[in-house]
Design a protein around this motif. Sequence first.
Motif, PDB file in Angstrom:
ATOM      1  N   ASP A  66       0.858  -1.187   0.000  1.00 51.71           N
ATOM      2  CA  ASP A  66       0.000   0.000   0.000  1.00 51.71           C
ATOM      3  C   ASP A  66       0.893   1.235   0.000  1.00 51.71           C
ATOM      4  OD1 ASP A  66      -2.304   1.481  -0.040  1.00 51.71           O
ATOM      5  OD2 ASP A  66      -2.899   1.042   2.022  1.00 51.71           O
ATOM      6  N   GLY A  67       0.313   2.336  -0.321  1.00 53.16           N
ATOM      7  CA  GLY A  67       1.033   3.601  -0.305  1.00 53.16           C
ATOM      8  C   GLY A  67       0.063   4.751  -0.129  1.00 53.16           C
ATOM      9  N   VAL A  68       0.541   5.788   0.507  1.00 51.00           N
ATOM     10  CA  VAL A  68      -0.288   6.980   0.717  1.00 51.00           C
ATOM     11  C   VAL A  68       0.567   8.225   0.512  1.00 51.00           C
ATOM     12  CG1 VAL A  68      -1.870   5.875   2.356  1.00 51.00           C
ATOM     13  CG2 VAL A  68       0.166   7.049   3.200  1.00 51.00           C
ATOM     14  N   VAL A  69      -0.099   9.293   0.107  1.00 55.04           N
ATOM     15  CA  VAL A  69       0.552  10.599   0.097  1.00 55.04           C
ATOM     16  C   VAL A  69       0.411  11.135   1.512  1.00 55.04           C
ATOM     17  CG1 VAL A  69       0.538  12.938  -0.823  1.00 55.04           C
ATOM     18  CG2 VAL A  69       0.052  11.016  -2.338  1.00 55.04           C
ATOM     19  N   ALA A  70       1.524  11.225   2.207  1.00 50.13           N
ATOM     20  CA  ALA A  70       1.517  11.664   3.603  1.00 50.13           C
ATOM     21  C   ALA A  70       1.588  13.173   3.734  1.00 50.13           C
ATOM     22  CB  ALA A  70       2.682  11.027   4.357  1.00 50.13           C
ATOM     23  N   ALA A  71       2.238  13.839   2.757  1.00 50.66           N
ATOM     24  CA  ALA A  71       2.411  15.289   2.852  1.00 50.66           C
ATOM     25  C   ALA A  71       2.717  15.883   1.486  1.00 50.66           C
ATOM     26  CB  ALA A  71       3.548  15.611   3.825  1.00 50.66           C
ATOM     27  N   TRP A  72       2.534  17.175   1.414  1.00 48.94           N
ATOM     28  CA  TRP A  72       2.906  17.953   0.228  1.00 48.94           C
ATOM     29  C   TRP A  72       3.902  19.014   0.659  1.00 48.94           C
ATOM     30  CZ3 TRP A  72       1.718  16.546  -4.539  1.00 48.94           C
ATOM     31  CH2 TRP A  72       0.635  15.672  -4.713  1.00 48.94           C
ATOM     32  N   GLY A  73       4.839  19.309  -0.224  1.00 52.47           N
ATOM     33  CA  GLY A  73       5.847  20.294   0.129  1.00 52.47           C
ATOM     34  C   GLY A  73       6.213  21.207  -1.018  1.00 52.47           C
ATOM     35  N   LEU A  74       6.847  22.302  -0.647  1.00 51.69           N
ATOM     36  CA  LEU A  74       7.413  23.251  -1.603  1.00 51.69           C
ATOM     37  C   LEU A  74       8.896  23.380  -1.301  1.00 51.69           C
ATOM     38  CD1 LEU A  74       4.715  26.081  -1.601  1.00 51.69           C
ATOM     39  CD2 LEU A  74       5.103  24.348  -3.368  1.00 51.69           C
ATOM     40  N   ALA A  75       9.705  23.161  -2.322  1.00 54.39           N
ATOM     41  CA  ALA A  75      11.157  23.270  -2.178  1.00 54.39           C
ATOM     42  C   ALA A  75      11.596  24.641  -2.678  1.00 54.39           C
ATOM     43  CB  ALA A  75      11.852  22.169  -2.966  1.00 54.39           C
ATOM     44  N   PHE A  76      12.058  25.455  -1.763  1.00 60.02           N
ATOM     45  CA  PHE A  76      12.611  26.765  -2.078  1.00 60.02           C
ATOM     46  C   PHE A  76      14.128  26.636  -2.094  1.00 60.02           C
ATOM     47  CE2 PHE A  76       8.546  27.585  -0.060  1.00 60.02           C
ATOM     48  CZ  PHE A  76       8.005  28.604  -0.819  1.00 60.02           C
ATOM     49  N   GLU A  77      14.800  27.648  -2.561  1.00 60.80           N
ATOM     50  CA  GLU A  77      16.261  27.630  -2.507  1.00 60.80           C
ATOM     51  C   GLU A  77      16.679  27.749  -1.043  1.00 60.80           C
ATOM     52  OE1 GLU A  77      19.990  30.258  -4.078  1.00 60.80           O
ATOM     53  OE2 GLU A  77      18.239  30.076  -5.371  1.00 60.80           O
ATOM     54  N   GLY A  78      17.294  26.684  -0.518  1.00 60.97           N
ATOM     55  CA  GLY A  78      17.797  26.713   0.849  1.00 60.97           C
ATOM     56  C   GLY A  78      16.843  26.218   1.914  1.00 60.97           C
ATOM     57  N   ARG A  79      15.609  25.846   1.550  1.00 62.06           N
ATOM     58  CA  ARG A  79      14.680  25.332   2.562  1.00 62.06           C
ATOM     59  C   ARG A  79      13.501  24.645   1.897  1.00 62.06           C
ATOM     60  NH1 ARG A  79      12.127  30.212   1.789  1.00 62.06           N
ATOM     61  NH2 ARG A  79       9.937  30.273   2.364  1.00 62.06           N
ATOM     62  N   ALA A  80      12.762  23.880   2.696  1.00 62.09           N
ATOM     63  CA  ALA A  80      11.542  23.221   2.229  1.00 62.09           C
ATOM     64  C   ALA A  80      10.455  23.426   3.272  1.00 62.09           C
ATOM     65  CB  ALA A  80      11.790  21.737   2.001  1.00 62.09           C
TER      66      ALA A  80
END
Length: 110
Positions: free
Chosen positions: A56-70
Amino acid sequence: MNEKAHPADEPSKDNASSEEPMSLGRKEFELLLQDLVRDSAPRMFAVVQELGDCEDGVVAAWGLAFEGRAEVVSAEGVSRLSARTPESALRFFSGGARNRARLIWPQSLS
Protein backbone atom coordinates in the motif's frame (compact mmCIF):
# COMPACT_ATOMS: atom_id res chain seq x y z
CA MET A 1 23.82 88.80 -8.03
CA ASN A 2 23.81 87.70 -11.63
CA GLU A 3 25.17 84.19 -11.95
CA LYS A 4 25.54 82.44 -15.23
CA ALA A 5 24.75 78.76 -15.41
CA HIS A 6 27.75 76.63 -16.15
CA PRO A 7 27.44 73.78 -18.66
CA ALA A 8 28.50 71.31 -15.94
CA ASP A 9 25.51 72.39 -13.83
CA GLU A 10 22.99 71.55 -16.52
CA PRO A 11 22.09 67.93 -17.20
CA SER A 12 23.12 66.83 -20.63
CA LYS A 13 20.75 64.82 -22.74
CA ASP A 14 23.01 61.77 -22.34
CA ASN A 15 23.08 62.06 -18.53
CA ALA A 16 19.35 62.67 -18.21
CA SER A 17 18.39 59.61 -20.23
CA SER A 18 20.83 57.31 -18.44
CA GLU A 19 19.50 58.30 -15.00
CA GLU A 20 15.81 57.85 -15.78
CA PRO A 21 14.34 54.37 -15.36
CA MET A 22 13.51 52.59 -18.56
CA SER A 23 9.81 52.80 -19.27
CA LEU A 24 8.23 49.48 -20.20
CA GLY A 25 4.93 48.92 -21.88
CA ARG A 26 2.30 46.69 -20.28
CA LYS A 27 3.25 43.67 -22.43
CA GLU A 28 7.00 43.96 -21.72
CA PHE A 29 6.35 44.43 -18.00
CA GLU A 30 4.09 41.35 -17.92
CA LEU A 31 6.82 39.27 -19.62
CA LEU A 32 9.37 40.56 -17.11
CA LEU A 33 7.12 39.54 -14.20
CA GLN A 34 6.51 36.10 -15.74
CA ASP A 35 10.29 35.56 -15.99
CA LEU A 36 10.67 36.63 -12.35
CA VAL A 37 8.02 34.14 -11.24
CA ARG A 38 9.46 31.34 -13.38
CA ASP A 39 12.96 31.91 -11.99
CA SER A 40 11.92 32.07 -8.32
CA ALA A 41 9.05 29.56 -8.16
CA PRO A 42 9.42 26.74 -5.63
CA ARG A 43 9.16 23.12 -6.80
CA MET A 44 6.26 21.09 -5.47
CA PHE A 45 6.86 17.58 -4.13
CA ALA A 46 4.90 14.81 -2.43
CA VAL A 47 6.07 12.76 0.54
CA VAL A 48 4.82 9.26 -0.15
CA GLN A 49 4.76 6.50 2.46
CA GLU A 50 5.22 2.99 1.12
CA LEU A 51 3.64 0.49 3.47
CA GLY A 52 5.05 -3.02 3.39
CA ASP A 53 6.55 -4.59 0.29
CA CYS A 54 4.39 -3.03 -2.46
CA GLU A 55 1.32 -3.55 -0.27
CA ASP A 56 0.00 0.00 0.00
CA GLY A 57 1.03 3.60 -0.31
CA VAL A 58 -0.29 6.98 0.72
CA VAL A 59 0.55 10.60 0.10
CA ALA A 60 1.52 11.66 3.60
CA ALA A 61 2.41 15.29 2.85
CA TRP A 62 2.91 17.95 0.23
CA GLY A 63 5.85 20.29 0.13
CA LEU A 64 7.41 23.25 -1.60
CA ALA A 65 11.16 23.27 -2.18
CA PHE A 66 12.61 26.77 -2.08
CA GLU A 67 16.26 27.63 -2.51
CA GLY A 68 17.80 26.71 0.85
CA ARG A 69 14.68 25.33 2.56
CA ALA A 70 11.54 23.22 2.23
CA GLU A 71 8.08 23.78 3.67
CA VAL A 72 5.95 20.68 4.23
CA VAL A 73 2.27 20.26 5.19
CA SER A 74 0.73 16.91 6.09
CA ALA A 75 -1.94 15.68 3.68
CA GLU A 76 -4.57 16.12 6.40
CA GLY A 77 -3.42 19.71 6.93
CA VAL A 78 -2.81 19.10 10.63
CA SER A 79 0.99 19.32 10.75
CA ARG A 80 3.45 21.69 9.18
CA LEU A 81 7.23 21.70 9.25
CA SER A 82 10.23 23.49 7.83
CA ALA A 83 13.32 21.57 6.77
CA ARG A 84 16.64 22.38 5.15
CA THR A 85 15.90 20.12 2.19
CA PRO A 86 12.96 18.02 1.01
CA GLU A 87 15.03 14.89 1.70
CA SER A 88 15.64 15.89 5.30
CA ALA A 89 11.86 16.08 5.90
CA LEU A 90 11.51 12.36 5.12
CA ARG A 91 12.63 11.29 8.60
CA PHE A 92 9.41 12.74 10.04
CA PHE A 93 7.35 10.39 7.85
CA SER A 94 9.38 7.18 8.13
CA GLY A 95 8.82 4.66 10.84
CA GLY A 96 9.22 0.97 11.47
CA ALA A 97 10.81 -1.61 9.27
CA ARG A 98 7.89 -1.76 6.85
CA ASN A 99 7.16 1.94 6.44
CA ARG A 100 9.41 3.87 4.09
CA ALA A 101 8.98 7.51 3.03
CA ARG A 102 10.23 8.91 -0.24
CA LEU A 103 9.77 11.93 -2.49
CA ILE A 104 7.89 12.12 -5.75
CA TRP A 105 8.17 15.27 -7.86
CA PRO A 106 4.85 15.67 -9.76
CA GLN A 107 6.33 17.86 -12.48
CA SER A 108 8.64 15.03 -13.46
CA LEU A 109 5.74 12.61 -14.01
CA SER A 110 4.58 12.04 -17.56
